[in-house]
Design a protein around this motif. Structure first.
Motif, PDB file in Angstrom:
ATOM      1  N   UNK A  26      -2.751   5.036   0.642  1.00 46.57           N
ATOM      2  CA  UNK A  26      -3.490   3.780   0.654  1.00 46.57           C
ATOM      3  C   UNK A  26      -2.656   2.654   1.226  1.00 46.57           C
ATOM      4  N   UNK A  27      -3.286   1.468   1.278  1.00 45.91           N
ATOM      5  CA  UNK A  27      -2.615   0.277   1.793  1.00 45.91           C
ATOM      6  C   UNK A  27      -3.077  -0.919   0.973  1.00 45.91           C
ATOM      7  N   UNK A  28      -2.147  -1.730   0.535  1.00 48.48           N
ATOM      8  CA  UNK A  28      -2.494  -2.925  -0.226  1.00 48.48           C
ATOM      9  C   UNK A  28      -3.059  -3.951   0.744  1.00 48.48           C
ATOM     10  N   UNK A  51      -0.627  -5.396   3.287  1.00 48.60           N
ATOM     11  CA  UNK A  51      -0.345  -4.371   4.296  1.00 48.60           C
ATOM     12  C   UNK A  51       0.836  -3.473   3.921  1.00 48.60           C
ATOM     13  N   UNK A  52       1.208  -3.461   2.640  1.00 45.94           N
ATOM     14  CA  UNK A  52       2.213  -2.508   2.174  1.00 45.94           C
ATOM     15  C   UNK A  52       1.550  -1.140   2.068  1.00 45.94           C
ATOM     16  N   UNK A  53       2.153  -0.128   2.665  1.00 42.14           N
ATOM     17  CA  UNK A  53       1.606   1.223   2.598  1.00 42.14           C
ATOM     18  C   UNK A  53       2.049   1.892   1.309  1.00 42.14           C
ATOM     19  N   UNK A  54       1.159   2.680   0.736  1.00 42.09           N
ATOM     20  CA  UNK A  54       1.470   3.421  -0.486  1.00 42.09           C
ATOM     21  C   UNK A  54       1.519   4.907  -0.174  1.00 42.09           C
ATOM     22  N   UNK A  69      -3.122  -9.540  -9.351  1.00 43.98           N
ATOM     23  CA  UNK A  69      -4.014  -8.441  -8.992  1.00 43.98           C
ATOM     24  C   UNK A  69      -3.705  -7.948  -7.587  1.00 43.98           C
ATOM     25  N   UNK A  70      -4.160  -6.738  -7.311  1.00 44.70           N
ATOM     26  CA  UNK A  70      -4.025  -6.156  -5.973  1.00 44.70           C
ATOM     27  C   UNK A  70      -5.254  -5.316  -5.676  1.00 44.70           C
ATOM     28  N   UNK A  71      -5.649  -5.303  -4.426  1.00 44.34           N
ATOM     29  CA  UNK A  71      -6.747  -4.450  -3.961  1.00 44.34           C
ATOM     30  C   UNK A  71      -6.146  -3.396  -3.046  1.00 44.34           C
ATOM     31  N   UNK A  72      -6.474  -2.132  -3.338  1.00 48.13           N
ATOM     32  CA  UNK A  72      -5.894  -1.017  -2.587  1.00 48.13           C
ATOM     33  C   UNK A  72      -6.992  -0.043  -2.165  1.00 48.13           C
ATOM     34  N   UNK A  73      -7.466  -0.123  -0.927  1.00 52.29           N
ATOM     35  CA  UNK A  73      -8.358   0.927  -0.438  1.00 52.29           C
ATOM     36  C   UNK A  73      -7.552   2.219  -0.250  1.00 52.29           C
ATOM     37  N   UNK A  74      -8.044   3.305  -0.808  1.00 54.09           N
ATOM     38  CA  UNK A  74      -7.357   4.587  -0.706  1.00 54.09           C
ATOM     39  C   UNK A  74      -7.896   5.376   0.478  1.00 54.09           C
ATOM     40  N   UNK A  75      -7.104   6.288   0.982  1.00 56.81           N
ATOM     41  CA  UNK A  75      -7.526   7.080   2.133  1.00 56.81           C
ATOM     42  C   UNK A  75      -8.695   7.994   1.795  1.00 56.81           C
ATOM     43  N   UNK A  76      -8.941   8.246   0.517  1.00 53.55           N
ATOM     44  CA  UNK A  76     -10.069   9.086   0.105  1.00 53.55           C
ATOM     45  C   UNK A  76     -11.396   8.357   0.223  1.00 53.55           C
ATOM     46  N   UNK A  77     -11.337   7.029   0.440  1.00 51.23           N
ATOM     47  CA  UNK A  77     -12.552   6.234   0.511  1.00 51.23           C
ATOM     48  C   UNK A  77     -12.778   5.423  -0.755  1.00 51.23           C
ATOM     49  N   UNK A  78     -12.077   5.741  -1.823  1.00 49.25           N
ATOM     50  CA  UNK A  78     -12.177   4.974  -3.066  1.00 49.25           C
ATOM     51  C   UNK A  78     -11.372   3.685  -2.931  1.00 49.25           C
ATOM     52  N   UNK A  79     -11.639   2.738  -3.826  1.00 46.04           N
ATOM     53  CA  UNK A  79     -10.885   1.485  -3.823  1.00 46.04           C
ATOM     54  C   UNK A  79     -10.330   1.233  -5.217  1.00 46.04           C
TER      55      UNK A  79
END
Length: 88
Positions: A26-28, A51-54, A69-79
């Motif tokens: 994911x990416x923040x 834009x920090x990569x996880x 707080x942080x928002x992180x879209x995951x590569x699976x499509x979840x957030x």
């Protein structure tokens, strides 16, 4: 044994639909307040920015008090939306 000059089956190099080539999970995309990440190979948490990569095994945390707080879209499509627990 390695064969030189032989054709290689392309199906051996197919990447799954949900896997990103560089391995990130994911990416923040949004940060408010204090948010920190501890990479798998580290012993300390480090403040993050947008834009920090996880990567697999990374830990995220926010301070328990305040607007963090942080928002992180995951590569699976979840957030993932990370923040302190709301008051009860």
């Amino acid at each position: 044994m390695v064969a030189v000059g032989q054709p290689v089956d392309d199906s051996l190099f197919i990447v799954a639909d949900r896997l990103i080539e560089n391995g990130r999970v994911g990416e923040i995309t949004d940060v408010v307040g204090t948010v920190a990440v501890k990479p798998l190979t580290s012993r300390r948490f480090t403040p993050v920015a947008t834009h920090t990569l996880l990567w697999p095994g990374d830990w995220l945390r926010t301070d328990a008090r305040g607007a963090n707080a942080a928002r992180v879209p995951l590569t699976s499509g979840a957030e993932l939306v990370l923040g302190p627990e709301p008051p009860r």
